[in-house]
Scaffold this motif. Structure first.
Motif, PDB file in Angstrom:
ATOM      1  N   ASP A   9       0.825  -1.214   0.000  1.00  0.00           N
ATOM      2  CA  ASP A   9       0.000   0.000   0.000  1.00  0.00           C
ATOM      3  C   ASP A   9       0.856   1.260   0.000  1.00  0.00           C
ATOM      4  OD1 ASP A   9      -2.303  -1.549   0.037  1.00  0.00           O
ATOM      5  OD2 ASP A   9      -2.688  -1.254   2.182  1.00  0.00           O
ATOM      6  N   GLU A  10       1.925   1.270   0.806  1.00  0.00           N
ATOM      7  CA  GLU A  10       2.812   2.435   0.876  1.00  0.00           C
ATOM      8  C   GLU A  10       3.538   2.655  -0.456  1.00  0.00           C
ATOM      9  OE1 GLU A  10       6.804   3.950   3.238  1.00  0.00           O
ATOM     10  OE2 GLU A  10       5.533   2.442   4.193  1.00  0.00           O
ATOM     11  N   LEU A  11       4.031   1.575  -1.047  1.00  0.00           N
ATOM     12  CA  LEU A  11       4.726   1.687  -2.329  1.00  0.00           C
ATOM     13  C   LEU A  11       3.771   2.160  -3.424  1.00  0.00           C
ATOM     14  CD1 LEU A  11       7.589   1.219  -3.388  1.00  0.00           C
ATOM     15  CD2 LEU A  11       6.892  -1.102  -3.995  1.00  0.00           C
ATOM     16  N   SER A  12       2.548   1.650  -3.407  1.00  0.00           N
ATOM     17  CA  SER A  12       1.549   2.065  -4.392  1.00  0.00           C
ATOM     18  C   SER A  12       1.192   3.542  -4.223  1.00  0.00           C
ATOM     19  CB  SER A  12       0.297   1.195  -4.267  1.00  0.00           C
ATOM     20  OG  SER A  12      -0.639   1.524  -5.253  1.00  0.00           O
ATOM     21  N   ALA A  13       1.068   4.003  -2.992  1.00  0.00           N
ATOM     22  CA  ALA A  13       0.760   5.420  -2.738  1.00  0.00           C
ATOM     23  C   ALA A  13       1.884   6.314  -3.269  1.00  0.00           C
ATOM     24  CB  ALA A  13       0.540   5.652  -1.246  1.00  0.00           C
ATOM     25  N   LYS A  14       3.135   5.892  -3.061  1.00  0.00           N
ATOM     26  CA  LYS A  14       4.271   6.661  -3.575  1.00  0.00           C
ATOM     27  C   LYS A  14       4.262   6.676  -5.103  1.00  0.00           C
ATOM     28  CE  LYS A  14       7.394   5.990   0.336  1.00  0.00           C
ATOM     29  NZ  LYS A  14       8.649   5.356   0.789  1.00  0.00           N
ATOM     30  N   ALA A  15       3.909   5.550  -5.717  1.00  0.00           N
ATOM     31  CA  ALA A  15       3.843   5.487  -7.181  1.00  0.00           C
ATOM     32  C   ALA A  15       2.757   6.420  -7.708  1.00  0.00           C
ATOM     33  CB  ALA A  15       3.585   4.055  -7.636  1.00  0.00           C
ATOM     34  N   LYS A  16       1.610   6.426  -7.072  1.00  0.00           N
ATOM     35  CA  LYS A  16       0.506   7.294  -7.505  1.00  0.00           C
ATOM     36  C   LYS A  16       0.886   8.769  -7.405  1.00  0.00           C
ATOM     37  CE  LYS A  16      -3.140   4.037  -6.410  1.00  0.00           C
ATOM     38  NZ  LYS A  16      -4.141   3.614  -5.450  1.00  0.00           N
ATOM     39  N   ALA A  17       1.731   9.105  -6.438  1.00  0.00           N
ATOM     40  CA  ALA A  17       2.152  10.495  -6.241  1.00  0.00           C
ATOM     41  C   ALA A  17       3.314  10.888  -7.160  1.00  0.00           C
ATOM     42  CB  ALA A  17       2.553  10.711  -4.781  1.00  0.00           C
ATOM     43  N   SER A  18       3.919   9.912  -7.812  1.00  0.00           N
ATOM     44  CA  SER A  18       5.070  10.164  -8.682  1.00  0.00           C
ATOM     45  C   SER A  18       4.610  10.589 -10.075  1.00  0.00           C
ATOM     46  CB  SER A  18       5.904   8.879  -8.795  1.00  0.00           C
ATOM     47  OG  SER A  18       6.818   8.967  -9.860  1.00  0.00           O
ATOM     48  N   PRO A  19       5.298  11.558 -10.698  1.00  0.00           N
ATOM     49  CA  PRO A  19       4.935  11.954 -12.064  1.00  0.00           C
ATOM     50  C   PRO A  19       5.000  10.790 -13.062  1.00  0.00           C
ATOM     51  CG  PRO A  19       6.495  13.520 -11.127  1.00  0.00           C
ATOM     52  CD  PRO A  19       6.397  12.364 -10.163  1.00  0.00           C
ATOM     53  N   ARG A  20       5.894   9.827 -12.817  1.00  0.00           N
ATOM     54  CA  ARG A  20       6.027   8.674 -13.721  1.00  0.00           C
ATOM     55  C   ARG A  20       5.077   7.533 -13.344  1.00  0.00           C
ATOM     56  NH1 ARG A  20      12.380   7.735 -14.523  1.00  0.00           N
ATOM     57  NH2 ARG A  20      11.632   5.755 -13.766  1.00  0.00           N
ATOM     58  N   LEU A  21       4.343   7.681 -12.255  1.00  0.00           N
ATOM     59  CA  LEU A  21       3.366   6.696 -11.788  1.00  0.00           C
ATOM     60  C   LEU A  21       3.980   5.341 -11.461  1.00  0.00           C
ATOM     61  CD1 LEU A  21       0.410   7.540 -14.192  1.00  0.00           C
ATOM     62  CD2 LEU A  21       0.636   8.167 -11.779  1.00  0.00           C
ATOM     63  N   ARG A  22       5.220   5.378 -10.983  1.00  0.00           N
ATOM     64  CA  ARG A  22       5.857   4.145 -10.542  1.00  0.00           C
ATOM     65  C   ARG A  22       6.871   4.447  -9.450  1.00  0.00           C
ATOM     66  NH1 ARG A  22       7.996   4.457 -16.134  1.00  0.00           N
ATOM     67  NH2 ARG A  22      10.241   4.759 -16.039  1.00  0.00           N
ATOM     68  N   CYS A  23       7.156   3.425  -8.651  1.00  0.00           N
ATOM     69  CA  CYS A  23       8.101   3.562  -7.548  1.00  0.00           C
ATOM     70  C   CYS A  23       8.662   2.175  -7.255  1.00  0.00           C
ATOM     71  CB  CYS A  23       7.375   4.128  -6.320  1.00  0.00           C
ATOM     72  SG  CYS A  23       8.447   4.438  -4.910  1.00  0.00           S
ATOM     73  N   ASN A  24       9.908   2.111  -6.770  1.00  0.00           N
ATOM     74  CA  ASN A  24      10.448   0.800  -6.406  1.00  0.00           C
ATOM     75  C   ASN A  24      11.073   0.830  -5.027  1.00  0.00           C
ATOM     76  OD1 ASN A  24      13.484   0.948  -6.483  1.00  0.00           O
ATOM     77  ND2 ASN A  24      13.077   1.670  -8.558  1.00  0.00           N
ATOM     78  N   LEU A  25      11.107  -0.347  -4.434  1.00  0.00           N
ATOM     79  CA  LEU A  25      11.730  -0.562  -3.136  1.00  0.00           C
ATOM     80  C   LEU A  25      12.933  -1.461  -3.374  1.00  0.00           C
ATOM     81  CD1 LEU A  25      11.713  -0.426  -0.009  1.00  0.00           C
ATOM     82  CD2 LEU A  25      10.188  -2.416  -0.053  1.00  0.00           C
ATOM     83  N   ASP A  26      14.118  -0.990  -3.037  1.00  0.00           N
ATOM     84  CA  ASP A  26      15.361  -1.727  -3.240  1.00  0.00           C
ATOM     85  C   ASP A  26      15.418  -2.900  -2.262  1.00  0.00           C
ATOM     86  OD1 ASP A  26      17.955  -2.588  -3.668  1.00  0.00           O
ATOM     87  OD2 ASP A  26      18.856  -0.596  -3.467  1.00  0.00           O
ATOM     88  N   PRO A  44      -1.570   2.384 -13.239  1.00  0.00           N
ATOM     89  CA  PRO A  44      -2.116   2.560 -14.592  1.00  0.00           C
ATOM     90  C   PRO A  44      -1.687   3.901 -15.181  1.00  0.00           C
ATOM     91  CG  PRO A  44      -3.801   1.690 -13.131  1.00  0.00           C
ATOM     92  CD  PRO A  44      -2.612   2.050 -12.260  1.00  0.00           C
ATOM     93  N   GLY A  45      -1.228   3.847 -16.433  1.00  0.00           N
ATOM     94  CA  GLY A  45      -0.778   5.054 -17.117  1.00  0.00           C
ATOM     95  C   GLY A  45       0.731   5.196 -17.167  1.00  0.00           C
ATOM     96  N   THR A  46       1.469   4.415 -16.364  1.00  0.00           N
ATOM     97  CA  THR A  46       2.918   4.500 -16.420  1.00  0.00           C
ATOM     98  C   THR A  46       3.399   3.938 -17.753  1.00  0.00           C
ATOM     99  OG1 THR A  46       4.982   4.097 -15.228  1.00  0.00           O
ATOM    100  CG2 THR A  46       3.463   2.256 -15.358  1.00  0.00           C
ATOM    101  N   VAL A  47       4.510   4.467 -18.240  1.00  0.00           N
ATOM    102  CA  VAL A  47       5.081   3.998 -19.500  1.00  0.00           C
ATOM    103  C   VAL A  47       6.462   3.422 -19.203  1.00  0.00           C
ATOM    104  CG1 VAL A  47       5.888   4.685 -21.792  1.00  0.00           C
ATOM    105  CG2 VAL A  47       3.829   5.726 -20.821  1.00  0.00           C
ATOM    106  N   MET A  48       6.651   2.177 -19.573  1.00  0.00           N
ATOM    107  CA  MET A  48       7.966   1.540 -19.424  1.00  0.00           C
ATOM    108  C   MET A  48       8.599   1.471 -20.806  1.00  0.00           C
ATOM    109  SD  MET A  48       8.358   0.810 -16.233  1.00  0.00           S
ATOM    110  CE  MET A  48       9.722  -0.306 -16.301  1.00  0.00           C
ATOM    111  N   PRO A  49       9.707   2.177 -21.018  1.00  0.00           N
ATOM    112  CA  PRO A  49      10.336   2.144 -22.340  1.00  0.00           C
ATOM    113  C   PRO A  49      10.865   0.751 -22.675  1.00  0.00           C
ATOM    114  CG  PRO A  49      11.702   3.334 -20.767  1.00  0.00           C
ATOM    115  CD  PRO A  49      10.432   2.985 -20.062  1.00  0.00           C
ATOM    116  N   ILE A  50      10.950   0.468 -23.961  1.00  0.00           N
ATOM    117  CA  ILE A  50      11.544  -0.789 -24.412  1.00  0.00           C
ATOM    118  C   ILE A  50      12.992  -0.810 -23.934  1.00  0.00           C
ATOM    119  CG2 ILE A  50      12.250  -2.133 -26.427  1.00  0.00           C
ATOM    120  CD1 ILE A  50       9.925  -0.793 -27.956  1.00  0.00           C
TER     121      ILE A  50
END
Length: 93
Positions: A9-26, A44-50
Motif C-alpha cells: 500500500d505504501e509503495l503504491s501510494a508513492k507510485a501514484k504520487a510520482s509523475p512517472r506513476l511508478r516507484c520501487n523498493l530496493d 495505470p498510465g505509467t510507461v515503461m520504455p523498451i
C-alpha cells in the motif's frame, strides 16, 4: 523480508504520487550487490520504455494487480504479449 499489505500500500501510494506513476523498493543487501532485486509499484498510465538486459536477467512476478508484458524483435515489433495477473486474483474470480 516479509512483503506485507502495508508495504504494498505504501509503495503504491508513492507510485501514484510520482509523475512517472511508478516507484520501487530496493531489496538488495547492499549498494555493492549488483543484482536487480526490487519490488516495483506500477500504476495505470505509467510507461515503461523498451529495454534489454544484455548481461543480467529480469524476472517479473505480479503480486497484486495486473499488467501486460510485451516482447519485441530487433525492429521493435511486438512478437509476444504475456498477460500477468496475480494468482490470488485469479483464484478469487
Amino acid at each position: 523480508m516479509i512483503i506485507t499489505k502495508e508495504i504494498l500500500d505504501e509503495l503504491s501510494a508513492k507510485a501514484k504520487a510520482s509523475p512517472r506513476l511508478r516507484c520501487n523498493l530496493d531489496l538488495r543487501n547492499s549498494a555493492e550487490d549488483n543484482s536487480q532485486r526490487m519490488l516495483n509499484a506500477l500504476e495505470p498510465g505509467t510507461v515503461m520504455p523498451i529495454h534489454r538486459h544484455k548481461d543480467t536477467s529480469e524476472t517479473c512476478v505480479c503480486i497484486r494487480g495486473h499488467f501486460e508484458e510485451y516482447f519485441y524483435d530487433s525492429e521493435e515489433r511486438i512478437t509476444e504479449t504475456v498477460d500477468m495477473i496475480d494468482q490470488w486474483q485469479q483464484i478469487d474470480t
